[in-house]
Scaffold this motif. Structure first.
Motif, short mmCIF file in Angstrom:
data_model
loop_
_atom_site.label_atom_id
_atom_site.label_comp_id
_atom_site.label_asym_id
_atom_site.label_seq_id
_atom_site.Cartn_x
_atom_site.Cartn_y
_atom_site.Cartn_z
N THR A 1 0.85 -1.20 0.00
CA THR A 1 0.00 0.00 0.00
C THR A 1 0.89 1.24 0.00
OG1 THR A 1 -1.72 -1.17 1.16
CG2 THR A 1 -1.82 1.21 1.26
N ILE A 2 1.91 1.20 0.84
CA ILE A 2 2.82 2.35 0.90
C ILE A 2 4.25 1.84 0.69
CG2 ILE A 2 3.71 4.22 2.34
CD1 ILE A 2 0.99 4.24 3.77
N ASP A 3 4.95 2.46 -0.24
CA ASP A 3 6.32 2.05 -0.51
C ASP A 3 7.18 3.32 -0.60
OD1 ASP A 3 8.57 0.71 -1.18
OD2 ASP A 3 7.96 0.21 -3.23
N VAL A 4 8.01 3.50 0.41
CA VAL A 4 8.82 4.72 0.50
C VAL A 4 10.29 4.34 0.35
CG1 VAL A 4 9.54 6.56 2.07
CG2 VAL A 4 7.14 5.90 1.96
N LYS A 5 10.98 4.99 -0.59
CA LYS A 5 12.39 4.66 -0.78
C LYS A 5 13.24 5.92 -0.73
CE LYS A 5 12.07 0.40 -3.39
NZ LYS A 5 11.15 0.14 -4.48
N GLU A 6 14.10 5.96 0.26
CA GLU A 6 15.09 7.04 0.43
C GLU A 6 14.46 8.42 0.27
OE1 GLU A 6 18.41 6.12 -2.05
OE2 GLU A 6 18.87 4.34 -0.89
N THR B 1 16.31 10.75 3.90
CA THR B 1 16.54 9.42 3.33
C THR B 1 15.88 8.30 4.14
OG1 THR B 1 18.76 10.37 3.10
CG2 THR B 1 18.40 8.26 2.05
N ILE B 2 14.58 8.37 4.26
CA ILE B 2 13.90 7.30 5.00
C ILE B 2 13.23 6.32 4.02
CG2 ILE B 2 13.51 8.69 7.08
CD1 ILE B 2 10.55 8.84 6.28
N SER B 3 13.21 5.06 4.41
CA SER B 3 12.59 4.02 3.57
C SER B 3 11.74 3.11 4.46
CB SER B 3 13.66 3.15 2.89
OG SER B 3 14.50 3.94 2.11
N PHE B 4 10.56 2.77 4.00
CA PHE B 4 9.74 1.76 4.69
C PHE B 4 8.62 1.32 3.76
CE2 PHE B 4 8.06 5.93 5.99
CZ PHE B 4 6.70 5.81 5.74
N GLN B 5 8.05 0.17 4.09
CA GLN B 5 6.93 -0.35 3.30
C GLN B 5 5.78 -0.70 4.25
OE1 GLN B 5 10.11 -2.01 2.47
NE2 GLN B 5 10.30 -0.42 0.91
N ILE B 6 4.58 -0.51 3.77
CA ILE B 6 3.40 -0.88 4.57
C ILE B 6 2.46 -1.70 3.69
CG2 ILE B 6 1.41 -0.01 5.87
CD1 ILE B 6 3.10 2.42 6.63
#
Lengths: 267, 333
Positions: free
Chosen positions: B8-13, B47-52
């Motif tokens: 649903t959420i994909d955050v890269k750097e 530069t944060i990364s996380f996935q939900i």
């Protein structure tokens, strides 16, 4: 398109409901309009009388007609200030609008339509009363009256869209008031607001002719008074359409980078 | 539409840098600012990364100015990232696709989307048009929310006549009328009393359950996070410090547990068993290293008469404080 229209009507309805809550404020706004038009009316009828009966092709009675119609046209074509945008941006209130799947341009338009509709309940009787007092002279020409509504709609859209283009600069400066003051000064003299365009000196008229302001005010007003020939009316509509198209393109082009520039309050 | 459809959420750097004018204050400095302005770059998110994954409820924690709200604004399309990428439901948020906007909502403690002078019910009618809801769906959702949040009496009064808590409830209902699949909640219970906080928490938990919605929540009330989120993401000064289960956060950042002991003789000195954190109604709270817990507990039970004894993790607020303090140390190192 149909969805946008539905939202526009819903915004108009909401704005009408909210306007009912502020009857005193609506009354004051109308009073402001009336005072301004009456001041011009008194000044110009006095000048006309002093000059032997007419100035710039307007008799005393025709000035009365001009400034009574002025109240109606001014009400129909104003109502939005770039200051709104500035305030929203500075307070971070723009977020709410940007989160909706509709361009804020239509949201504000709906709100203004609502406010204008409500004010008509007091404006129309007031105009009728003024007509009884000042005995205006004007020609009610059927074709002219029939084209009045589209002319007013285009005049409103043009003024609103131009204002919007100006307001969009707030995304970079977060202050547009100074720019708006400059606009206001130029518009004041070249739109037909302070006096009919025909009483302006030639140099001022030349400036007015290259600016868009007369198409959003003097044009529908003179159409209402039956002072334009069919050719002049056609020319007016063409100019309104050209300016509106150009301005709408500018707003559309600048909007994306304006939103990109937008830095909402808070971190 | 972008990639990462399964998430649903994909955050890269992801990074966001603001440029701000700097002034030390005073008239002289204000006049200097007329001619020359000193600009400073502030890195709000670094530069944060996380996935939900779909349906997940994640707590997003950090002290004031950590970059939580900036991240939520980037994910909801209000801010453009300076660097990195973000995808929500497969969309790039800052492109502000209308289909994307129809599937998300951002609820903030200060949000004021309802028209102040008219009843919320009338504003809801506007949202019905904005989100193109069918009359049946609209009625069903309003009825459901009225029941869940007890809004019956509230939605017919002008919004300006409602209390803060009541207003928050009608605002929340308004934000969810289009049944968004992703909820960004930024301090949704700010300033509300405990009862109202609980009711709103329950509502979000129920909404998540019924709709399978994904929720990313920031809150200074740890009770919100503990009640709703199994997973937490901690950021500090724009950096990601932790991403994982709340229980892992406690284990990782605190080498201690608490023994809550109520001795028969309340005058006994228990400082030999661990660091005394508090005494309340005869219950002594002892801070003991995690690996010594069984030894100390056995010793206490063997050596002194005890009315009650329990072993607990430290309060989550303390854990978070430790996490932020370590973040400060890392930043200052």
């Amino acid at each position: 398109m149909l969805r946008t229209l539905k939202i526009l009507l819903a915004e108009t309805k909401i704005s009408m409901m909210a306007s009912f809550q502020y009857r005193v404020q609506e009354g004051m706004a109308l009073l402001g309009l009336l005072v301004e038009s009456l001041v011009y009316l008194v000044v110009w009828t006095t000048i006309a009388r002093a000059q032997g009966g007419s100035v710039g092709g307007y008799t005393e009675g025709e000035f009365a007609g001009y400034f009574i119609a002025w109240t109606f046209v001014r009400h129909m074509t104003t109502g939005w200030s770039p200051w709104w945008m500035e305030m929203r941006i500075r307070r971070g209130e723009f977020n709410t609008l940007l989160l909706r799947p509709i361009h804020p341009y239509f949201v504000d338009m709906g709100r203004m339509m609502g406010m204008k509709s409500i004010a008509m309940f007091t404006l129309v009787p007031t105009i009728f009363l003024l007509s009884l007092i000042f005995r205006p002279e004007f020609a009610l020409i059927p074709w002219s009256l029939l084209t009045l509504l589209p002319a007013l709609v285009l005049a409103f859209l043009l003024r609103y869209t131009l204002m919007y283009a100006l307001a969009v600069t707030a995304f970079w400066t977060t202050r547009v008031t100074a720019l708006f003051e400059l606009w206001f000064a130029v518009e004041f003299f070249t739109s037909g607001r302070v006096a009919p365009l025909s009483v302006l000196p030639e140099w001022a008229l030349n400036i007015a002719n290259v600016l868009p302001f007369q198409w959003m005010f003097a044009f529908p007003l003179e159409l209402l008074l039956g002072r334009l020939s069919p050719q002049e009316a056609l020319h007016g509509f063409l100019m309104q359409a050209l300016w509106l198209t150009g301005t709408a393109i500018v707003v559309r082009l600048v909007w994306r980078s304006a939103v990109k520039q937008y830095a909402a309050v808070g971190g | 539409m972008g990639a990462s459809k399964a998430l649903t959420i994909d955050v890269k750097e992801l990074s966001k840098t603001y440029t701000v004018s700097e002034r030390s204050g005073g008239l002289r400095d204000a006049m200097k600012g007329l001619f020359r302005r000193t600009k400073k770059e502030v890195r709000a998110v670094d530069t944060i990364s996380f996935q939900i994954v779909p349906g997940e409820m994640v707590g997003f924690l950090g002290p004031n100015g950590a970059g939580k709200t900036t991240t939520l604004k980037m994910l909801s399309g209000l801010l453009f990232p300076t660097k990195g990428t973000a995808h929500v439901l497969g969309y790039t948020p800052h492109e502000r696709n209308k289909d994307f906007l129809r599937q998300i909502t951002l609820v903030t403690g200060q949000r004021n989307q309802l028209v102040w002078d008219i009843p919320a019910r009338d504003s809801y009618e506007l949202f019905k048009a904005v989100y193109d809801l069918t009359p049946t769906d609209f009625k069903r959702t309003v009825d459901e929310f009225v029941e869940l949040l007890e809004l019956e009496e509230l939605i017919t009064k002008p919004v300006r006549n409602l209390s803060l808590g009541e207003r928050m409830k009608v605002e929340i209902a308004g934000s969810l009328l289009h049944r968004p699949r992703v909820l960004f909640l930024d301090e949704p219970t700010l300033g509300l009393d405990i009862t109202m906080q609980r009711r709103i928490r329950r509502f979000f938990a129920e909404y998540n359950c019924r709709e399978g919605a994904t929720i990313l929540l920031t809150s200074h009330y740890m009770a919100d996070v503990v009640a709703l989120c199994k997973r937490v993401i901690v950021i500090h000064q724009g950096h990601l410090l932790f991403d994982g289960d709340l229980s892992d956060l406690v284990r990782r950042f605190t080498g201690h547990k608490r023994i809550m002991v109520k001795p028969e003789d309340q005058s006994l000195d228990l400082s030999g068993y661990g660091e005394i954190m508090s005494r309340d109604s005869g219950v002594v709270s002892l801070r003991v290293p995690r690996e010594e817990i069984s030894k100390v507990t056995a010793k206490l039970l063997a050596e002194i008469p005890i009315i009650d004894l329990s072993v607990e993790d430290p309060p989550i607020e303390d854990v978070i404080e430790t996490v932020f303090a370590e973040g400060d140390d890392a930043a200052n190192a």
